[in-house]
Design an enzyme around this catalytic site. Structure first.
Site, PDB file in Angstrom:
ATOM      1  N   GLU A 167      -0.266  -5.631 -18.276  1.00 24.55           N
ATOM      2  CA  GLU A 167      -1.107  -5.192 -17.162  1.00 24.55           C
ATOM      3  C   GLU A 167      -0.433  -4.095 -16.336  1.00 24.55           C
ATOM      4  OE1 GLU A 167      -3.425  -9.438 -16.428  1.00 24.55           O
ATOM      5  OE2 GLU A 167      -1.767  -8.884 -15.115  1.00 24.55           O
ATOM      6  N   PRO A 168      -0.311  -2.888 -16.870  1.00 24.54           N
ATOM      7  CA  PRO A 168       0.273  -1.800 -16.082  1.00 24.54           C
ATOM      8  C   PRO A 168      -0.650  -1.343 -14.966  1.00 24.54           C
ATOM      9  CG  PRO A 168      -0.587  -0.952 -18.151  1.00 24.54           C
ATOM     10  CD  PRO A 168      -0.695  -2.449 -18.230  1.00 24.54           C
ATOM     11  N   GLY A 169      -0.105  -1.159 -13.802  1.00 25.17           N
ATOM     12  CA  GLY A 169      -0.863  -0.615 -12.680  1.00 25.17           C
ATOM     13  C   GLY A 169      -0.133   0.586 -12.116  1.00 25.17           C
ATOM     14  N   ARG A 170       0.935   0.316 -11.360  1.00 25.06           N
ATOM     15  CA  ARG A 170       1.733   1.390 -10.768  1.00 25.06           C
ATOM     16  C   ARG A 170       2.197   2.404 -11.823  1.00 25.06           C
ATOM     17  NH1 ARG A 170       4.875   0.459  -6.330  1.00 25.06           N
ATOM     18  NH2 ARG A 170       4.842  -1.763  -6.857  1.00 25.06           N
TER      19      ARG A 170
ATOM     20  N   GLY B 176       4.439  -4.760 -14.068  1.00 25.95           N
ATOM     21  CA  GLY B 176       5.624  -4.716 -13.223  1.00 25.95           C
ATOM     22  C   GLY B 176       6.595  -3.599 -13.504  1.00 25.95           C
TER      23      GLY B 176
ATOM     24  N   TYR C 128       6.971  -1.806   2.993  1.00 31.42           N
ATOM     25  CA  TYR C 128       8.027  -2.101   2.023  1.00 31.42           C
ATOM     26  C   TYR C 128       9.275  -1.232   2.182  1.00 31.42           C
ATOM     27  CZ  TYR C 128       4.124  -4.193  -0.623  1.00 31.42           C
ATOM     28  OH  TYR C 128       3.035  -4.924  -1.027  1.00 31.42           O
TER      29      TYR C 128
ATOM     30  N   ARG D  83       2.774   1.907   2.512  1.00 29.97           N
ATOM     31  CA  ARG D  83       3.944   1.383   1.809  1.00 29.97           C
ATOM     32  C   ARG D  83       5.268   1.610   2.551  1.00 29.97           C
ATOM     33  NH1 ARG D  83       5.464   3.109  -2.641  1.00 29.97           N
ATOM     34  NH2 ARG D  83       6.226   1.117  -3.435  1.00 29.97           N
TER      35      ARG D  83
ATOM     36  N   CYS E 125      -0.557   5.275  16.380  1.00 29.16           N
ATOM     37  CA  CYS E 125       0.105   4.790  17.593  1.00 29.16           C
ATOM     38  C   CYS E 125       1.074   3.659  17.253  1.00 29.16           C
ATOM     39  CB  CYS E 125      -0.935   4.325  18.607  1.00 29.16           C
ATOM     40  SG  CYS E 125      -0.260   4.040  20.256  1.00 29.16           S
TER      41      CYS E 125
END
Length: 459
Positions: free
Chosen positions: A309-312, A267, A353, A349, A380
């Site tokens: 758990e690093p992702g971003r 996170g 978001y 994104r 479109c």
């Protein structure tokens, strides 16, 4: 692809080489002697010419640096064993799985596709976990067969595993996920720690579940998991999380479960625009490690293996996306629209978001802005706007636009909306570019279409 580029200097942006997740650009971003943008020793406009656009570009050095930043910070600030786990949903590919495995990380997957990708990329099953709130039997069996720890999210997971694990066989390794009831100030779609969430057991369910697993021959509970959200800049919630998890750890061990792993999720946010101010990887790890250590000491618990758990924060700033400028529409006294050859299908994104990004022209990154435009995609949809009110130098058709920090949740969330093929991806390192994802072609999109035979008679 090898280039000789002379007189390179660091790209003139707000950067911190010791904290890779604070960068707006990959750590190898430079300018050549003509002030054109270079990443990983490769001139971006040359990559666009060779591979076409839209194009995902991933900087190997940045990925490795962030992997090492997590691993080294855990070793520095936590006295017990530890394992950073790459959240592959951020960018699932053979090359990312291989890079994470080679840097000693584990990996979390949420589907059979992510599991297979990681395994074939060289990630050992023993260093993997399987997440998901509605796992199929296929996914559970694939994880079990490859010794992947299964993060049980609900009673359905437990019921299916009780049926699927053969009698007398090795028990499934389980990690119990629960909602800790901690709120974070992030987008509501990416909050997962509060009680009203589709993920995990409610806190009052944890003890009954732990008791129900005592003595079950098919199950070996080895860990606990909780996650409080995504793109988080705050540190205090992680201190609160450690205390909540330590209470559950004590309960599990008191009941006889050999719980050795405590997984605090991920996170950590990254800097997409100059106004973003996330903690560094080391600051985040230090807070988490000290909080877990204190919470365990207060309860007389032996330190568990600390997992995150690093992702971003591991892959986002390693990636840039290249687009070609196409059409232009100016509405006097209202707005100017500059269209690129991609958009919401390769980066959903912004429309999902309302996410913000930083960008520049690949061959004129230092040019002064002389107009404000909406950078829009070709789909479109009126909402297909990549960046609103963007200050840019006046563009011409064919100019290459570079959008930074697109390594996470761009390729992995891409689609074929309007039947537009997905982009190619290249890995850059030391002046060489290697294709790691082929560009889809229009014919590829028809591979799984089936026209019933009776329709052929009408043609």
């Amino acid at each position: 692809m090898t280039q000789t580029i002379t007189s390179q200097r660091p790209f003139e942006a707000n950067r911190d080489a010791e904290s890779p997740n604070r960068n707006l650009t990959p750590i190898t971003t430079e300018l050549d002697d003509t002030d054109r943008l270079v990443v990983g020793g490769c001139r971006l406009s040359d990559l666009a010419e060779r591979y076409g656009t839209p194009l995902y570009v991933l900087d190997e050095a940045t990925v490795r640096a962030t992997c090492r930043a997590y691993r080294q910070a855990l070793e520095k600030h936590y006295a017990g064993p530890s394992l950073p786990i790459y959240a592959s949903k951020a960018n699932s590919s053979l090359v990312m799985s291989s890079l994470a495995a080679s840097e000693g990380l584990g990996l979390d997957a949420v589907s059979a596709g992510e599991l297979l990708t990681a395994l074939r990329g060289g990630m050992p099953g023993e260093r993997m976990v399987l997440h998901g709130n509605n796992k199929s039997d296929e996914e559970l069996l694939l994880a079990y067969a490859n010794k992947v720890t299964i993060v049980v999210d609900n009673q359905h997971d437990l019921d299916r595993l009780a049926e699927l694990v053969p009698a007398g066989a090795e028990p499934a390794r389980l990690m119990l996920r629960f909602t800790p009831g901690i709120e974070c100030h992030t987008h509501e779609y990416i909050r997962t720690g509060h009680l009203d969430s589709k993920f995990g057991f409610d806190p009052d369910q944890v003890e009954p579940v732990l008791r129900s697993l005592v003595g079950q021959p098919w199950a070996q509970l080895t860990g606990l998991h909780a996650h409080i959200g995504s793109q988080i800049f705050e540190l205090e919630p992680h201190r609160d999380l450690a205390a909540v998890m330590a209470d559950k750890l004590k309960l599990a061990r008191d009941l006889g479960h050999p719980v050795s792993d405590l997984n605090v999720g991920g996170g950590l946010g990254i800097r997409y625009v100059e106004s973003d101010d996330p903690p560094s990887i080391e600051q985040w790890i230090q807070v988490v490690a000290e909080a877990v250590t204190t919470a365990c000491q207060e309860r007389g618990l032996e330190l568990p293996r600390l997992m995150c758990e690093p992702g971003r924060s591991l892959v986002a700033t390693a990636g840039v996306t290249l687009y070609s400028v196409g059409s232009r529409k100016t509405i006097p006294n209202v707005r100017t629209y500059v269209a690129i050859d991609g958009g919401m299908s390769d980066n959903p994104r912004p429309i999902t978001y309302q996410s913000l990004y930083t960008c520049c022209l690949a061959d004129r990154p230092l040019a002064k802005s002389d107009e404000s435009v909406n950078l829009v995609g070709k789909h479109c949809e009126s909402g297909d706007v990549l960046l609103k009110d963007l200050p840019l130098p006046t563009t011409e058709s064919g100019d290459i636009v570079t959008v930074f920090a697109t390594g996470a949740y761009n390729a992995s969330m891409s689609s074929n909306y309007n039947r537009i093929p997905r982009p190619a991806a290249v890995l850059v390192h030391d002046g060489a570019a290697e294709l790691v994802q082929k560009r889809e072609q229009p014919d590829d999109l028809l591979r799984y279409d089936v026209l019933p035979e009776r329709f052929n008679a009408l043609r």
